[in-house]
Design an enzyme around this catalytic site. Structure first.
Site, PDB file in Angstrom:
ATOM      1  N   SER A  96      64.512 -59.994  54.505  1.00 53.51           N
ATOM      2  CA  SER A  96      63.308 -60.797  54.245  1.00 53.51           C
ATOM      3  C   SER A  96      63.040 -61.638  55.483  1.00 53.51           C
ATOM      4  CB  SER A  96      63.520 -61.703  53.029  1.00 53.51           C
ATOM      5  OG  SER A  96      63.708 -60.944  51.864  1.00 53.51           O
ATOM      6  N   LYS A 171      56.902 -60.465  49.675  1.00 54.60           N
ATOM      7  CA  LYS A 171      58.190 -61.125  49.446  1.00 54.60           C
ATOM      8  C   LYS A 171      58.068 -62.637  49.629  1.00 54.60           C
ATOM      9  CE  LYS A 171      62.491 -61.888  48.655  1.00 54.60           C
ATOM     10  NZ  LYS A 171      63.630 -61.311  49.384  1.00 54.60           N
ATOM     11  N   LYS A 239      64.820 -70.751  54.509  1.00 58.69           N
ATOM     12  CA  LYS A 239      64.186 -69.879  55.509  1.00 58.69           C
ATOM     13  C   LYS A 239      62.914 -69.249  54.963  1.00 58.69           C
ATOM     14  CE  LYS A 239      65.464 -65.807  55.561  1.00 58.69           C
ATOM     15  NZ  LYS A 239      65.093 -64.509  54.937  1.00 58.69           N
TER      16      LYS A 239
END
Length: 299
Positions: A96, A171, A239
């Site tokens: 990701s 995502k 993140k």
């Protein structure tokens, strides 16, 4: 047997590699921590000592590493995929990372004669172990078709959402929704506990109504038991929240709730909870409420 290289054998990558070996692929796995390949070796896979060793002769290369810099290094470093795998090799990036980085790396990878799709996953460690991951896929239809047996070996819901980079965009949206849900669930539990409500009964009725969700089903036990062993670490969700807030700003999309949740995730990390499961956002609610983190639910 199709030779498949799997780069990154962490919490998610290790069970995924095991599923692929069991599905009939000849999997060569590499991780910075050699012991991470133990589970793969136990089912007949191979422990590679470098990326170059893993990808040499591979027909498919799969990647599951933490962030954009690591994906770039895996692909473009001297000891990486493009320098050591054969042109025409299919690359599946399960990581990701930033959508713009994915699009850029896809262009460079294709220019070098390789095929590539981005296929970030959702479902956490339980989904990886059960091979029930939701996979949002970006790339050329023909490349996705070629990758389909691999995706089916590790996932249950598999959808092409657009060209290279689109998988990462979806995502990012997924991570926004999940973080907001965990925060709301955490606040609800703290609220219920403060009033001395029968928690098990409350969760049963909430789960059966509109408040029910996959987040509630998968994370409520961790919150109630104060057991935050990582299935998906707060460090990684931090993140991901950086990705979605940055990408939204670039497109002029205002996400006030997302920005607030991103700050709460950042606070949890700053308070030392980065290595815990993202359900440990509950600890942040307790801190803000002035409650001891080891305070019993009955107090």
């Amino acid at each position: 047997m199709t030779h498949l290289a799997f780069i990154g054998l962490g919490i998610m990558g290790s069970p995924m590699a095991v599923h692929l070996q069991k599905a009939g692929y000849d999997v060569s796995g590499y991780d910075l921590a050699p012991a991470a390949a133990d589970a793969l070796v136990a089912v007949g896979g191979t422990r590679a000592t470098s990326i170059a060793e893993a990808v040499t002769g591979a027909e498919i290369v799969t990647i599951m590493v933490p962030d954009s810099p690591q994906v770039e290094e895996v692909l473009t470093a001297e000891g990486g995929v493009l320098a050591n795998a054969s042109p025409g090799t299919l690359v599946i990036d399960f990581s990701s990372i930033r959508p713009d980085v994915t699009a850029n790396l896809a262009a460079r990878t294709k220019a070098a004669g390789f095929r590539i799709i981005d296929a970030p996953v959702s479902g956490g460690e339980p989904g990886a172990r059960a091979a029930t991951l939701s996979i949002m896929v970006g790339g050329e239809p023909s490349d996705i078709e070629a990758a389909w047996p691999v995706l089916e070996a590790v996932g249950q819901t598999i959808v092409r959402v657009g060209p290279n980079g689109a998988g990462q965009t979806v995502k990012a949206a997924n991570q926004l929704i999940v973080a907001a849900n965990i925060e709301a669930l955490s606040e609800a539990v703290a609220f219920l506990e403060a009033y001395g409500v029968d928690l098990e009964a409350a969760i049963t009725v909430l789960g059966g109504g509109l408040a029910g969700s996959a987040v509630l089903d998968q994370k409520i036990r961790k919150i109630l038991d104060r057991e935050f062993a990582p299935g998906f670490r707060i460090d990684l969700h931090h993140k991901d929240m950086g990705i979605v807030t940055s990408a939204a700003r670039e497109k002029g999309v205002v996400i006030p709730l997302g920005a607030l949740v991103a700050q709460l995730v950042a606070s949890a990390r700053a308070c030392g909870d980065g290595s815990l499961d993202h359900s440990a956002l509950f600890r942040g609610v307790e801190r803000l409420s002035g409650r001891s983190l080891d305070q019993s639910r009955s107090s």
